[in-house]
Design an enzyme around this catalytic site. Structure first.
Site, PDB file in Angstrom:
ATOM      1  N   GLU A 292      31.259 -27.925  99.701  1.00 54.04           N
ATOM      2  CA  GLU A 292      32.154 -29.116 100.100  1.00 54.04           C
ATOM      3  C   GLU A 292      31.194 -30.068 101.079  1.00 54.04           C
ATOM      4  O   GLU A 292      31.757 -31.342 101.004  1.00 54.04           O
ATOM      5  CB  GLU A 292      33.545 -28.610 100.867  1.00 54.04           C
ATOM      6  CG  GLU A 292      34.084 -27.554 100.097  1.00 54.04           C
ATOM      7  CD  GLU A 292      34.703 -28.311  98.909  1.00 54.04           C
ATOM      8  OE1 GLU A 292      34.922 -29.519  98.807  1.00 54.04           O
ATOM      9  OE2 GLU A 292      34.913 -27.485  97.891  1.00 54.04           O
TER      10      GLU A 292
ATOM     11  N   GLU B 214      30.614 -31.566  90.402  1.00 56.30           N
ATOM     12  CA  GLU B 214      30.694 -30.283  91.114  1.00 56.30           C
ATOM     13  C   GLU B 214      29.422 -29.338  90.909  1.00 56.30           C
ATOM     14  O   GLU B 214      29.103 -28.715  91.720  1.00 56.30           O
ATOM     15  CB  GLU B 214      31.717 -29.587  90.073  1.00 56.30           C
ATOM     16  CG  GLU B 214      33.070 -29.826  90.527  1.00 56.30           C
ATOM     17  CD  GLU B 214      33.633 -29.706  91.972  1.00 56.30           C
ATOM     18  OE1 GLU B 214      33.538 -28.609  92.447  1.00 56.30           O
ATOM     19  OE2 GLU B 214      34.100 -30.492  92.564  1.00 56.30           O
TER      20      GLU B 214
END
Length: 275
Positions: A148, A205
């Site tokens: 993250e 991602e």
């Protein structure tokens, strides 16, 4: 995990887009040992997105605090902050300016949510269910938080918002010229989402996974734990869907990508263990 903020952030973006300049291709981070070097097309400035993100994060903090769901478990909060602090100290490998970010780390009491995020400027939130339902070790927790953090360092929110705005403006212009009705425009938006937005999101991602591996390795957390996290997620029914229609890579695809980069980061982990 990024998309839960799209609606709120886009609504807060409207005043900012009035002052947009020309589109620019930029490198938001240094490549690191893992070699992330893709150019990113941006319509918004870093300062604009950090301001928008700070407001959105503050709103979420206020909401959680008002509901009695912010940092309710002192031991869990201390653990998340301890792991995060070690990772934050490594962020300058990718962005020297990250040392000046106003990092915040909080835990939301949400026993059934397997989620975490890091917003632009270093605003981190971890949901308690991620740790309790998956029974994460510190190494596994570092894999999630590192992933993250990489989104924030790489300015993926800024990139996504730029893409979204460009697509909306492009579709409205094309629709007006072609005389398309609202239903046709909605179909066009869906086609654009599948053809353009989702592949870009999967790229983001994969970048976050790769950079997260390096962050955790440099912080002294075993990068192999990133694979065990995704095995646990798949066991919970997360991440194992049809990749083409998903904004995230499928679980097996993600694990393959992580394994490919392990040889690059394991020496960093071994060196960190000796310090």
């Amino acid at each position: 995990m990024q998309r839960r903020w799209k609606t709120l952030i886009l609504s807060l973006t409207l005043p900012a887009v009035l002052g947009l300049g020309a589109c620019a291709d930029v490198s938001t981070t240094q490549t690191g040992a893992v070699g992330v070097n893709r150019k990113q097309r941006m319509l918004l400035s870093s300062d604009q997105v950090e301001e928008i993100s700070a407001k959105a994060y503050q709103q979420e903090e206020t909401k959680l605090r008002g509901a009695g769901k912010l940092n309710t478990d002192p031991a869990l909060t201390a653990r998340v902050r301890r792991v995060s602090d070690r990772l934050i100290r490594q962020a300058t490998v990718f962005r020297p300016d990250a040392a000046r970010w106003k990092w915040e780390v909080n835990v939301a009491n949400a026993p059934n949510e397997l989620n975490a995020y890091a917003m632009a400027g270093g605003k981190i939130m971890v949901y308690s269910g991620l740790m309790t339902k998956l029974n994460l070790s510190d190494d596994e927790l570092a894999a999630v938080i590192g992933h993250e953090m990489a989104h924030a360092l790489r300015e993926h929110s800024r990139e996504s918002m730029s893409q979204e705005y460009a697509q909306q403006m492009g579709l409205s212009v094309v629709g007006a010229l072609a005389g398309l009705n609202e239903s046709q425009l909605n179909l066009a938006a869906m086609a654009t989402d599948v053809a353009l937005s989702k592949p870009h999101s999967r790229t983001m991602e994969n970048e976050a996974d790769t950079m997260g591996l390096e962050l955790m390795a440099r912080a002294g957390y075993n990068p192999q734990a990133a694979i065990s996290v995704w095995n646990k997620m798949m066991a919970q029914g997360q991440g194992g869907g049809i990749e083409f229609l998903s904004t995230h890579p499928s679980g097996p695809s993600r694990i393959d990508n992580l394994r490919r980069h392990l040889p690059q980061v394991m020496p960093l982990y071994e060196a960190a263990r000796k310090r």
